[in-house]
Design a protein around this motif. Structure first.
Motif, PDB file in Angstrom:
ATOM      1  N   VAL A 103       0.849  -1.190   0.000  1.00  0.00           N
ATOM      2  CA  VAL A 103       0.000   0.000   0.000  1.00  0.00           C
ATOM      3  C   VAL A 103       0.880   1.233   0.000  1.00  0.00           C
ATOM      4  O   VAL A 103       0.448   2.342   0.237  1.00  0.00           O
ATOM      5  CB  VAL A 103      -0.907   0.035   1.246  1.00  0.00           C
ATOM      6  N   MET A 104       2.134   1.039  -0.160  1.00  0.00           N
ATOM      7  CA  MET A 104       3.081   2.136  -0.223  1.00  0.00           C
ATOM      8  C   MET A 104       3.567   2.153  -1.650  1.00  0.00           C
ATOM      9  O   MET A 104       3.813   1.104  -2.219  1.00  0.00           O
ATOM     10  CB  MET A 104       4.236   1.885   0.729  1.00  0.00           C
ATOM     11  N   TYR A 159      14.073   0.137  -3.686  1.00  0.00           N
ATOM     12  CA  TYR A 159      13.990   0.268  -5.143  1.00  0.00           C
ATOM     13  C   TYR A 159      14.557   1.596  -5.646  1.00  0.00           C
ATOM     14  O   TYR A 159      14.821   1.748  -6.827  1.00  0.00           O
ATOM     15  CB  TYR A 159      12.525   0.243  -5.600  1.00  0.00           C
ATOM     16  N   SER A 160      14.629   2.584  -4.755  1.00  0.00           N
ATOM     17  CA  SER A 160      14.932   3.944  -5.206  1.00  0.00           C
ATOM     18  C   SER A 160      16.399   4.270  -5.008  1.00  0.00           C
ATOM     19  O   SER A 160      17.141   3.528  -4.366  1.00  0.00           O
ATOM     20  CB  SER A 160      14.081   4.954  -4.431  1.00  0.00           C
ATOM     21  N   PHE A 167      10.078   0.594   1.245  1.00  0.00           N
ATOM     22  CA  PHE A 167       8.670   0.282   0.975  1.00  0.00           C
ATOM     23  C   PHE A 167       8.104   1.152  -0.146  1.00  0.00           C
ATOM     24  O   PHE A 167       6.907   1.135  -0.401  1.00  0.00           O
ATOM     25  CB  PHE A 167       7.860   0.415   2.269  1.00  0.00           C
ATOM     26  N   GLY A 168       8.962   1.885  -0.803  1.00  0.00           N
ATOM     27  CA  GLY A 168       8.485   2.594  -1.994  1.00  0.00           C
ATOM     28  C   GLY A 168       8.856   4.056  -2.079  1.00  0.00           C
ATOM     29  O   GLY A 168       8.443   4.711  -3.026  1.00  0.00           O
ATOM     30  N   HIS A 187       7.479  12.498   0.048  1.00  0.00           N
ATOM     31  CA  HIS A 187       6.466  12.865  -0.949  1.00  0.00           C
ATOM     32  C   HIS A 187       5.763  11.604  -1.445  1.00  0.00           C
ATOM     33  O   HIS A 187       4.534  11.543  -1.517  1.00  0.00           O
ATOM     34  CB  HIS A 187       7.120  13.625  -2.113  1.00  0.00           C
ATOM     35  N   CYS A 188       6.548  10.574  -1.756  1.00  0.00           N
ATOM     36  CA  CYS A 188       5.981   9.300  -2.227  1.00  0.00           C
ATOM     37  C   CYS A 188       4.983   8.735  -1.214  1.00  0.00           C
ATOM     38  O   CYS A 188       3.941   8.213  -1.588  1.00  0.00           O
ATOM     39  CB  CYS A 188       7.060   8.238  -2.389  1.00  0.00           C
ATOM     40  N   ALA A 189       5.341   8.833   0.067  1.00  0.00           N
ATOM     41  CA  ALA A 189       4.558   8.160   1.120  1.00  0.00           C
ATOM     42  C   ALA A 189       3.215   8.823   1.381  1.00  0.00           C
ATOM     43  O   ALA A 189       2.462   8.383   2.251  1.00  0.00           O
ATOM     44  CB  ALA A 189       5.376   8.118   2.413  1.00  0.00           C
TER      45      ALA A 189
END
Ligand code: ARG
Length: 396
Positions: free
Chosen positions: A129-130, A326-327, A374-375, A379-381
């Motif tokens: 969900v992230m 991943y980033s 987790f992604g 800002h992404c979160a």
């Protein structure tokens, strides 16, 4: 709680969830946002529950930098310890925002463990969900669920269905929309782009990226919401690994009749995925650019002609991303702006905090690095529900 309906004025239709009886209607809900910097009033913050490392899919292979610890990692549920720690960070972030009077909602937990099978593909699990920013695009008074280009993220919108239903029932002007669903079949990708578990060097991915050759083909309409940068009437969309040209055409046709102008941006980036660690609006007239990812020729013009200043971000504090992330380390510049003078920055990014301080911002340090895997970053979160302010014309 109930509502009468225009079609059946005498009927009283229930508006509670069947299972819990919790009403969908909440007081004081307002959905509206036109940029990333006006005063933030209501936001969604992601959760780390049940997150998985999905098996490699044709779209995801190419998106992982050659030096990333994610390369070659085994598919499966992330460890409970890492999930708990990420949730501790995300909950702390949510509390920091709430303490400043911002309404914070959290998505529902979905068990992503089951295999996902459609007539076109099958993959061992969902993703998680992230991060909400990738899936939800708030455009004015509407929230759009993006198509998504990873097979493992195909059903991610399910985590938001209940929340979005609440917004829809609570704000009479709010519209919830879904972009066309892609097929993500083997036809949607260049299946020979990266043979499974075999990696391309960064030089090779850069060469392909400069030629705009991506693993995603033009067969499907594809975009992730995080490739879209909103600046009032002007919408800038990054063409890259998660967003194809058909996706940008769709965004143009959808929003230009509503008065928006849609522009395409490309950066010299070997893994162009999501624009928010590459080019970030800070306040009207000010952009932050990743110094390792220059804009393609001619693309600075619209900003310069309209007197927008583009400053280069300082180097990240870290040489490497955290395990199973991943980033890139450039999540340092992935911040959450609360208003034109206030910004949340990851607490270990001392250089980035200093730069914001010099630019005149009050800086709020937020411990989030252990949620990066987790992604993404701050800002992404998050995903905007309401920012004060109107749809300005910054580039007339
Ligand atoms: N591509 C970016 C980088 O690695 C990460 C962007 C993450 N953003 C997001 N919305 N998930 O530098």
């Amino acid at each position: 709680m109930s509502v009468s309906n225009d079609l059946y004025p005498n009927a009283s239709l229930p508006l509670e969830r069947k299972d819990s009886g919790v009403p969908y209607v909440r007081p004081n809900i307002h959905v509206e946002s036109y940029n990333d910097f006006d005063p933030l009033r209501h936001v969604i913050v992601g959760i780390a529950d049940n997150q998985h490392i999905p098996e490699a899919c044709p779209a995801s292979n190419e998106k992982i930098p050659a030096d990333s610890p994610m390369r070659g990692s085994k598919a499966g549920r992330r460890t409970q310890e890492s999930i708990d720690r990420a949730n501790e960070c995300l909950n702390g972030f949510a509390k920091t925002l709430e303490d400043r009077g911002i309404i914070v909602d959290r998505p529902g937990a979905v068990d992503w463990h089951s295999r996902i099978t459609t007539p076109d593909f099958s993959i061992s699990s969902g993703f998680g969900v992230m991060p909400p920013r990738d899936c939800l695009l708030t455009m004015g008074k509407s929230i759009l669920m993006a198509p998504m280009s990873f097979r493992s993220r195909y059903f991610e919108y399910l985590a938001y269905v209940d929340l979005l239903r609440e917004y829809f029932e609570s704000d009479p002007n709010c519209l919830i929309e879904q972009a066309p669903r892609p097929r993500l079949s083997d036809d949607s990708f260049r299946m020979d782009y990266v043979a499974a578990y075999e990696y391309l060097s960064d030089e090779e991915t850069m060469a392909r990226s400069l030629r705009k050759e991506y693993s995603t083909k033009e067969t499907d309409i594809l975009f992730d919401a995080a490739d879209v940068m909103r600046l009032g009437k002007d919408i800038f969309v990054q063409h890259g690994l998660t967003t194809n040209l058909a996706g940008i055409r769709w965004i143009k046709r959808k929003y230009e009749p509503q008065g928006y102008r849609v522009h395409t941006l490309s950066f010299e980036d070997n893994h162009p995925i999501h624009i928010d660690a590459t080019f970030c609006p800070l306040r009207p007239g000010l952009m932050l650019l990743n110094p390792h990812r220059p804009l393609f020729k001619g693309q600075r013009e619209i900003f310069e002609k309209n007197d927008w200043e583009i400053v280069e971000a300082v180097n990240p504090a870290w040489d490497n991303p955290p395990p199973l992330c991943y980033s890139s380390t450039w999540l340092s510049m992935n911040t959450l702006i609360l208003d034109h003078n206030t910004v949340c920055v990851e607490a270990t990014e001392t250089g980035q905090m200093e730069q914001f301080d010099k630019l005149g911002f009050e800086v709020i340090p937020v411990d989030l690095r252990d949620a990066y895997a987790f992604g993404g970053g701050l800002h992404c979160a998050t995903a905007d529900v309401w920012r004060e302010g109107t749809c300005e014309d910054y580039f007339s």
